[in-house]
Design a protein around this motif. Structure first.
Motif, short mmCIF file in Angstrom:
data_model
loop_
_atom_site.label_atom_id
_atom_site.label_comp_id
_atom_site.label_asym_id
_atom_site.label_seq_id
_atom_site.Cartn_x
_atom_site.Cartn_y
_atom_site.Cartn_z
N ARG A 1 49.83 44.89 53.25
CA ARG A 1 49.34 46.63 52.65
C ARG A 1 48.72 46.49 51.38
O ARG A 1 48.26 47.56 50.88
N GLU A 2 48.74 45.43 50.58
CA GLU A 2 48.23 45.44 49.17
C GLU A 2 46.56 45.33 49.23
O GLU A 2 45.95 45.66 48.51
N GLY A 3 46.20 44.71 50.55
CA GLY A 3 44.80 44.50 50.79
C GLY A 3 44.14 43.54 49.99
O GLY A 3 44.73 42.88 49.16
N VAL A 4 42.81 43.67 49.92
CA VAL A 4 42.15 42.69 49.33
C VAL A 4 40.84 43.56 48.49
O VAL A 4 40.63 44.71 48.62
N SER A 5 40.26 42.86 47.54
CA SER A 5 39.18 43.60 46.68
C SER A 5 37.94 43.91 47.68
O SER A 5 37.86 43.45 48.64
N THR A 6 37.56 45.17 47.19
CA THR A 6 36.23 45.49 48.09
C THR A 6 34.95 44.82 47.63
O THR A 6 34.74 45.52 46.32
N ALA A 7 34.12 44.49 48.19
CA ALA A 7 33.01 43.87 47.80
C ALA A 7 31.77 44.72 47.96
O ALA A 7 30.98 45.09 47.30
N VAL A 8 31.79 45.44 49.21
CA VAL A 8 30.82 46.18 49.72
C VAL A 8 30.91 47.73 50.23
O VAL A 8 32.12 47.91 50.70
N SER A 9 30.26 48.62 49.72
CA SER A 9 30.47 49.94 50.43
C SER A 9 29.36 50.51 51.23
O SER A 9 28.32 50.60 50.52
#
Lengths: 362, 348
Positions: free
Chosen positions: A165-173
């Motif tokens: 649930r912490e997720g990962v960094s978002t690189a692209v939107s």
């Protein structure tokens, strides 16, 4: 029928998030009149305009925008022989803008994209939504049926593993388009009147291991996390293919993001796509791509990057070797493309020396 | 496709009755259930008589019926929310639509009541596209299509095995989340159906679900029971486990699983904080399940759904059995389920 938003009277955003950390990259051969409509949302930001086509033409930029502009002469001057990797007479040249930027984030938009309206009639600040998408985590390892769990009013559903649930960094939107949808030429020919009127109020992470068609019309990314992989390939003048620049970049960034545990989101924001390109012209450009993609997709689906590839550049160079090895037999074009991929990385590193080089979180 | 175009004779609506009084539930769904055959299965642990209003074409199954069909010892497999699986077992139809008895029709943004049954059947009748993500979501619906860059060879899609719907008002959140955000209600109507990509795992909720029984019926396994499983969804994981199995088997056999529309309106029941008080086994079991399913590879020789379930049960026993007795029990239940499925469905 769907209409663009009327932004007359909307005050310029006085609290622009990431104002000094984001560049807006716009490729153009025409004019930038469309920026007038975007003024309330985009004026506070710095623009990088990449002028394609005839460098002797002057591109008029609406008053009040802070920008730097590069035409073909500038690209040749700055990159020298390495300029061969930047496409000519194709919007793929926009990736030069990514390379020369010194900011952490990039938002790229086409010059025929207007401001969209949400279902309540409100003008959509696409950049603001992209920033929200990039600043909050992605969840590629397990699909959340309520879509983006970090959005206001949403959350992880029952059964979603807590450890993820912490997720990962978002690189692209990756944003979408109302009105003229991003169809290929055959579909455009069959459905010339179809318009996208469906506003799907969701952002979601594309799962790990899944490829998607990335459209460059309305796109934002973290340049520090994934920039070097955002090469838009060899398209346009002198090339056997067009309209696959963003597709190529999308397949490359997705396998690299999957390898480096970075997230790719798609969905909101919408822009209003106003101009339908000529489907016959498009068909000529895409023709080879339609056949080639049948081989290219399995290639990307089976790519395995090595454990030693821990930076984006390393991943990309490895990928270029695989392209040369596995796709050259499809067409000599891929041999050239693989070389151009290497040239691109060399140029990127030259313009972005190690102290500020993009490194990825392993 | 409208409700006039779907073949109602191909559908069974299966309702698990955890509440005795189904009057409000069935009345609220009457216009959408009209013309369909209903199977109502009563939780064998429910003592009261069921109250079912007139005007429905319904077969009701209770504990006695279960025992007649599967034997007294096996009837325990169908207690609580798992009672609906008995309905899946005895159905003779192609499609099953299953909705929890605390849900009523939702309203779309235009204010119209959502015909969840028709939407589920439409989802099931149209192909799924698990091998490549379409950024405009369902390419087969009106006004949409495949986008530029979508490989042409993948545009005919694959059969759709399951349709997972969503919930307005009380979303299917777990107890800790709902307890933390007591006032949170889901108001976002996301107007899309999409295929969950192959290899991607997801938590499939049993609250609002439909599936192609002919295609994957045996894969919906009533298997995982957490210790102290209760009569509110916050105290169960049976559907999530079932969904992990279903998705994996669907991926293996080249079928698709869709998610998104239709929405139902889910009402209040139970107390999230109260459910928290119980030692929540579910969390631990999910943590163990994820790496298991991620690395699991069913043998290429497993070509029938039943064989896939048996192979999966074997793997569960071998790889997870020592972690928690719940997994061994699940593996046993999965094997038993296939035996029951074969015996019930061969005797016609």
């Amino acid at each position: 029928m769907v209409e663009p938003a009327n932004t007359v009277g909307i005050p310029v955003n006085h609290m622009p998030q990431l104002k000094d950390e984001l560049d807006i990259v716009i490729p153009t051969i025409r004019n930038l009149d469309f920026l007038e409509m975007w003024r309330p949302f985009l004026q506070p930001y710095h623009l990088i305009i990449v002028q394609d086509g005839d460098p002797s033409k002057t591109i008029a930029v609406p008053e009040g925008f802070d920008y730097e502009l590069y035409n073909r002469n500038d690209i040749n001057r700055i990159l020298g022989p390495k300029a061969s990797c930047i496409s000519f007479k194709d919007s793929a040249c926009r990736c030069f803008g990514y390379m020369v930027s010194k900011k952490k984030y990039i938002f790229t938009i086409d010059d025929d994209c207007f401001v969209a309206k949400d279902p309540s009639g409100k003008a959509v600040n696409a950049l603001e939504q992209h920033i929200k998408n990039l600043l909050c985590p992605s969840s590629p390892f397990f699909f959340n049926t309520l879509y983006d769990p970090y959005r206001e009013g949403a959350d992880f559903v029952r059964g979603y593993p807590f450890s993820l649930r912490e997720g990962v960094s978002t690189a692209v939107s990756h944003g979408l388009w109302l009105n003229i949808p991003d169809y290929d030429a055959p579909t455009q020919l069959v459905k010339p009147k179809e318009r996208n009127t469906r506003y799907v109020d969701a952002v979601m992470t594309i799962p790990k291991g899944t490829l998607f068609p990335m459209c460059g019309m309305n796109l934002a990314f973290d340049r520090e996390l994934i920039g070097p992989a955002m090469y838009f390939g060899l398209m346009g003048d002198g090339q056997p293919i067009g309209r696959y620049d963003d597709m190529w970049a999308g397949w490359c960034i997705k396998v690299i993001c999957d390898h480096l545990s970075l997230g790719v989101k798609t969905g909101l924001p919408y822009i209003y796509h106003s101009k339908a390109s000529n489907p016959f012209v498009n068909l000529k450009k895409e023709y080879k791509g339609i056949f080639w993609q049948e081989e290219i997709i399995p290639f990307f689906q089976n790519v395995k990057l090595s454990k030693e590839a821990v930076t984006v550049q390393q991943c990309y160079i490895e990928l270029s070797k695989m392209v040369k090895e596995k796709l050259s037999s499809l067409d000599p074009y891929f041999d050239k493309l693989a070389d151009a991929m290497v040239t691109w990385i060399e140029a990127w590193d030259e313009l972005n020396p190690p102290a500020t080089a993009a490194t990825a979180k392993a | 496709m409208s409700s006039a175009e779907i073949n109602k004779n191909e559908v069974d609506i299966v309702i698990g009755a955890l509440n005795a009084d189904l009057t409000q539930f069935l009345t609220s769904w009457k216009s959408f259930f009209s013309g369909f055959h209903l199977i109502v299965v009563k939780d064998p642990e429910l003592k009261e008589e069921l109250n079912i209003p007139e005007g429905f074409d319904v077969d009701v199954y209770s504990k006695t019926d279960m025992e007649k069909v599967v034997g007294a010892s096996n009837a325990t497999m169908f207690s609580g929310y798992s009672c609906r699986y008995f309905g899946y077992l005895v159905s003779k139809k192609k499609y099953i639509v299953s909705i929890d008895d605390d849900c009523v029709p939702a309203k779309d943004p235009k204010g119209f009541l959502v015909d969840a049954v028709t939407q589920h059947v439409i989802n099931l009748e149209n192909p799924a596209t698990p091998l490549f993500f379409n950024t405009l979501y369902d390419p087969y619906c009106e006004g949409a299509d495949f986008v530029r860059g979508y490989p042409f060879s993948l545009r005919s899609g694959v059969p759709c095995a399951a349709s997972c719907g969503l919930w307005l008002n009380l979303a299917d959140l777990d107890a800790p989340t709902q307890a933390l955000k007591t006032e949170q209600r889901n108001t976002a109507y996301v107007d899309a159906v999409m295929t969950v990509p192959a290899k991607a795992m997801l938590p499939i909720s049993g609250i609002n679900i439909a599936f192609n029984r002919e295609l994957v019926g045996p894969a919906l396994v009533p298997a995982l029971r957490i210790a102290g499983e209760g009569k509110v969804r916050w105290e169960t994981l049976e559907d999530v486990w079932c969904g992990m199995c279903l998705k994996h088997i669907s991926d293996h056999l080249g079928y698709g699983v869709k998610t998104g529309l239709p929405y139902v309106w889910r009402n209040e029941r139970g107390d999230a904080v109260e459910s928290l008080r119980k030692k929540w086994e579910g969390m631990k079991l999910m943590e163990k399940s994820v790496p298991f399913f991620e690395s699991l590879k069913l043998p290429e020789t497993a070509l029938k759904v039943e064989d896939c379930v048996i192979e999966l049960a074997k793997a569960v026993r071998e790889q997870l059995g020592s972690d928690d007795p719940a997994f061994t029990q699940a593996a046993d239940a999965m094997v038993k389920w296939i035996q029951l499925w074969n015996s019930v469905n061969s005797s016609g």
